[in-house]
Design a protein around this motif. Structure first.
Motif, PDB file in Angstrom:
ATOM      1  N   GLU A 347       0.596  -1.091  -0.380  1.00 31.60           N
ATOM      2  CA  GLU A 347       0.034   0.126  -0.127  1.00 31.60           C
ATOM      3  C   GLU A 347       0.766   1.059  -0.122  1.00 31.60           C
ATOM      4  N   PRO A 348       1.076   1.661  -0.609  1.00 37.34           N
ATOM      5  CA  PRO A 348       1.624   3.354  -0.644  1.00 37.34           C
ATOM      6  C   PRO A 348       0.972   4.554  -0.173  1.00 37.34           C
ATOM      7  N   VAL A 349       2.371   5.225  -0.032  1.00 35.31           N
ATOM      8  CA  VAL A 349       1.843   6.296   1.863  1.00 35.31           C
ATOM      9  C   VAL A 349       0.927   7.050   1.025  1.00 35.31           C
ATOM     10  N   ARG A 388       0.036   6.957   6.696  1.00 30.33           N
ATOM     11  CA  ARG A 388      -1.091   7.494   7.697  1.00 30.33           C
ATOM     12  C   ARG A 388      -0.831   6.449   9.583  1.00 30.33           C
ATOM     13  N   ASP A 389      -1.150   6.920  10.400  1.00 25.29           N
ATOM     14  CA  ASP A 389      -0.780   5.870  10.825  1.00 25.29           C
ATOM     15  C   ASP A 389      -2.098   4.828  11.452  1.00 25.29           C
ATOM     16  N   LYS A 390      -2.531   3.513  10.435  1.00 25.34           N
ATOM     17  CA  LYS A 390      -3.465   3.012  11.061  1.00 25.34           C
ATOM     18  C   LYS A 390      -4.399   2.942  12.115  1.00 25.34           C
ATOM     19  N   PHE A 391      -3.409   2.528  13.102  1.00 20.68           N
ATOM     20  CA  PHE A 391      -3.561   2.706  14.601  1.00 20.68           C
ATOM     21  C   PHE A 391      -4.441   3.733  15.395  1.00 20.68           C
ATOM     22  N   LYS A 392      -4.357   5.233  15.225  1.00 18.60           N
ATOM     23  CA  LYS A 392      -5.432   6.467  15.262  1.00 18.60           C
ATOM     24  C   LYS A 392      -5.698   6.688  14.779  1.00 18.60           C
ATOM     25  N   HIS A 393      -7.753   7.273  14.897  1.00 20.17           N
ATOM     26  CA  HIS A 393      -8.285   7.780  14.370  1.00 20.17           C
ATOM     27  C   HIS A 393      -7.970   8.724  14.086  1.00 20.17           C
ATOM     28  N   LEU A 394      -8.178   8.979  12.226  1.00 22.99           N
ATOM     29  CA  LEU A 394      -8.394  10.403  11.482  1.00 22.99           C
ATOM     30  C   LEU A 394      -9.151  11.161  12.354  1.00 22.99           C
ATOM     31  N   PRO A 432     -13.278  -0.287   1.098  1.00 24.44           N
ATOM     32  CA  PRO A 432     -12.742   0.376   1.562  1.00 24.44           C
ATOM     33  C   PRO A 432     -12.018   0.732   2.732  1.00 24.44           C
ATOM     34  N   ASP A 433     -11.272   0.470   3.210  1.00 23.80           N
ATOM     35  CA  ASP A 433     -10.502   1.474   4.078  1.00 23.80           C
ATOM     36  C   ASP A 433     -10.771   2.573   4.347  1.00 23.80           C
ATOM     37  N   MET A 472      -9.588  -6.607  -1.769  1.00 25.01           N
ATOM     38  CA  MET A 472      -8.485  -5.433  -2.192  1.00 25.01           C
ATOM     39  C   MET A 472      -7.954  -4.852  -1.262  1.00 25.01           C
ATOM     40  N   SER A 473      -6.331  -4.008  -1.867  1.00 27.82           N
ATOM     41  CA  SER A 473      -5.208  -3.450  -1.004  1.00 27.82           C
ATOM     42  C   SER A 473      -6.243  -2.128  -1.229  1.00 27.82           C
ATOM     43  N   ALA A 474      -5.071  -1.831  -0.486  1.00 24.82           N
ATOM     44  CA  ALA A 474      -5.736  -0.175   0.008  1.00 24.82           C
ATOM     45  C   ALA A 474      -5.363   0.665  -1.686  1.00 24.82           C
ATOM     46  N   GLN A 475      -4.469   0.256  -2.145  1.00 25.60           N
ATOM     47  CA  GLN A 475      -4.320   0.905  -3.743  1.00 25.60           C
ATOM     48  C   GLN A 475      -5.413   0.268  -4.888  1.00 25.60           C
TER      49      GLN A 475
END
Length: 675
Positions: A347-349, A388-394, A432-433, A472-475
């Motif tokens: 997954e790209p940043v 993005r830190d996916k362990f933190k709420h956006l 999707p995420d 599917m991946s995030a990308q």
């Protein structure tokens, strides 16, 4: 054959169980028989002796093998079938014989025009009698002193399942009709089971409860039988019974009239419908036939664990073992210190935060030097890419608010624990995420949301196909939301491989829509409507909720090594996986009151008792096995422990951050028509 069935006729004498208000002659399996009944007609006898094939007709019913349409041979396993109400006998149930038409099929977006749902108007007609019946059966289960048939629970679950699916899942027209007729059949059979248990069975078992003299025969489907005892019992219950005997045993039976056999009034092609499964049963056992019809109704695939299916269908070469993740601490970690996404994650940043304005288009024109220097200068002027830190709420305005227990639990996952798996499929997403929709520029956000509205029915439909992968991946999800759904690039290139894989994955949705390609994508930005903050939040909430519910099912299956979908669904508001209405965005785990959330927390904690994890199970979770009162502070302690154990277990089994539930803080118009 010459037999005078009226030779003992005497209308002054009362009729007994072996006499007949009317009777008919028939030939069954080569034998001459006579049929007596206390009803005023004799239906044509289906093939009771010879094995025959049972299959769906064009109306998605089973013809004379359908117990809601035609009498069947009596069987002890399904002794309630004679009590199924006859067509046109009860006005409140008339809708249970209604046949859907193409006008009742609401097609989704233009790009998935082959998929749709039952019109809400039709569901509005079906739901009132269903709700009333289920409530009466649930009350009977609570108050009955005698054990009830397990068919009560089975039929109720089937009714709730079909109701949920018809309301929420896009599908093809034929499958929608099959869903309606399966729901109707289950409702009529449950109605018969309720009436048999409360009205007719007491008449059979207790002489004092027998129907008073002169009670008319119930306007029900009835049954055929060759067993004298059964004929006597159903005669006492005043249920229609057609007693079949060889003509050579005719002796003193009092028969008032002779009639011809009544042929089926329904008229549909006798050939099997080619768009449905083949023969569901072949034989002459009524019990096995009804069981096969039940099985066919509930085992039509609607949705399954996409994690398991994706792994089984698309095996991949195990990737290199990723570097050990950085242990989390109790102190905030600067986002720049987090490791960027590896090839394992694929997954790209992401850009974060985005600037209020994009770099000027003229900025590159002033660059000097070589072409590589100009590219380097252009790259330097782009926003810094930070994972993005996916362990933190956006925390962005369009993101639905976090549920504190879940957000805190996600932030405290111990990533130093080595996961059980390194399968890249486990790091993909069902939908999707949720952050993808909002962690981008305003222009892309509009396009992402609009494309999702056009395509979501197709991806929901794919969840019902047992042979098509969904993860599917995030990308890949970004490409879909960008509208990049067609093959592109030079054959052999990375972009061509990626787009080809994506095209393979979405092909089932295209084929169901009778399309070779997604037409009109990407939509020009000037044609994309504006969306309010609340509209975006609602879409993101539904995507997050669906991801969470499917991930929960997959985690429980892996951690417990058990398949208990119904128990897992009880941990969610609405007890469903797909199509969760917005009205539930402040229910269940998102309910404001701890007391309302507690019942879902306890159900989840109960499932967690047999989870196998590397991390220790919190001790308070074991307390749910003991029935003791819970104070509000203890409820909160349990909720915190359950959320932390869930997010930690998910990391251990899927090697990524779980998608956790969110809530909406604005008023949401609750959807009507939910059972």
């Amino acid at each position: 054959m010459s037999l005078d069935l009226l030779r003992n006729r005497n209308t002054a004498d009362p009729l007994g169980p072996f006499d007949g208000e009317v009777a008919a002659l028939a030939q069954i399996a080569g034998e001459h028989c006579f049929i007596t009944t206390h009803a005023d007609y004799v239906p044509a006898v289906p093939s009771l002796q010879l094995p025959h094939a049972v299959f769906l007709r064009a109306d998605m019913r089973y013809g004379t093998d359908d117990p809601t349409l035609w009498p069947q041979q009596w069987t002890e396993a399904y002794c309630h079938l004679p009590a199924i109400p006859a067509k046109n006998s009860r006005p409140e149930l008339d809708v249970m014989w209604w046949d859907p038409s193409p006008h009742d099929f609401i097609v989704g977006s233009a790009v998935t025009r082959g998929l749709g749902r039952l019109h809400p108007r039709c569901m509005g007609r079906l739901l009132p009698p269903i709700t009333d019946l289920v409530e009466r059966c649930q009350a009977l289960k609570r108050t009955s002193k005698a054990p009830l048939s397990p068919l009560f629970s089975q039929l109720i679950n089937n009714i709730l399942l079909w109701t949920e699916q018809l309301q929420t899942l896009p599908t093809k027209y034929i499958k929608m009709v099959f869903g309606v007729t399966s729901l109707q059949r289950a409702v009529l059979e449950l109605t018969a089971l309720y009436d048999y248990t409360t009205i007719y069975q007491p008449r059979m078992l207790d002489y004092n409860a027998a129907a008073p003299a002169g009670t008319p025969v119930a306007n029900c489907v009835g049954a055929f039988t060759t067993v004298p005892t059964v004929a006597q019992q159903l005669w006492a219950a005043r249920l229609p019974i057609w007693f079949i005997r060889p003509t050579y045993v005719f002796d003193s039976e009092n028969i008032w009239a002779v009639v011809v056999l009544q042929q089926p009034a329904f008229s549909v092609p006798d050939e099997r419908c080619e768009q449905t499964p083949g023969v569901v049963y072949s034989g002459n056992s009524t019990s096995a036939k009804i069981e096969a019809i039940h099985h066919a109704a509930v085992h039509m695939p609607w949705y399954r664990d996409p994690f398991e299916t994706d792994t089984q269908i698309r095996p991949r070469t195990p990737p290199p073992q990723p570097a050990a993740p950085i242990p989390r601490t109790t102190h905030p970690v600067p986002s720049g210190s987090l490791p960027v996404a590896s090839s394992f994650n694929n997954e790209p940043v992401r850009y974060r935060p985005y600037p209020s304005q994009a770099p000027s288009k003229n900025a590159t024109k002033t660059c000097s030097g070589s072409k590589s220097d100009r590219k380097a200068t252009q790259k330097a002027k782009q926003p810094t890419k930070i994972a993005r830190d996916k362990f933190k709420h956006l925390e962005v305005d369009e993101m639905p608010p976090a549920i504190s227990s879940w957000a805190d639990a996600l932030a405290e996952v111990d990533q130093s624990v080595m996961p059980f798996t390194n399968n890249p499929a486990d790091r993909r997403y069902v939908f999707p995420d949720p952050a993808i929709f909002v962690n981008t520029t305003p222009e892309r956000r509009r396009r992402y949301v609009h494309h999702w509205q056009l395509l979501s029915d197709g991806f929901v439909f794919m969840l019902s196909q047992s042979d098509s992968p969904q993860l599917m991946s995030a990308q890949q999800w970004r490409d879909i939301l960008e509208g990049l759904t067609k093959q592109r690039g030079v054959p052999g290139s990375k972009s061509h491989r990626r787009s080809s894989d994506l095209a393979d994955r979405i092909r089932p949705a295209l084929e169901a829509s009778s399309m070779a390609d997604i037409e009109g994508l990407p939509v020009p930005l000037e044609s994309v409507p504006d969306f309010s903050r609340d509209q975006i939040r609602e879409i993101v909430w539904q995507v997050a909720e669906t991801n969470f519910r499917f991930e929960f099912c997959a985690l429980d299956r892996r951690a417990s090594k058990r398949d208990r979908l119904d128990d897992v669904k009880n941990c969610f508001a609405g007890h469903m996986l797909i199509g969760v209405p917005l009205g539930m965005s402040q229910c269940g785990w998102a309910a404001p009151a701890i007391e309302e959330r507690h019942r879902y927390v306890k159900r989840t904690a109960t499932l967690m008792l047999d989870w196998v994890t590397k991390s220790d199970r919190p001790g308070i979770i074991r307390r749910v096995a003991v029935h003791v009162p819970w104070s509000p502070s203890q409820m909160q302690e349990l909720e915190t422990a359950v959320c932390r154990y869930y997010t930690q277990a998910f990391w251990e089994y899927f090697s990524r951050a779980a998608v956790v539930p969110l809530r909406l803080d604005h008023d949401v118009e609750k959807e009507d028509g939910q059972l």
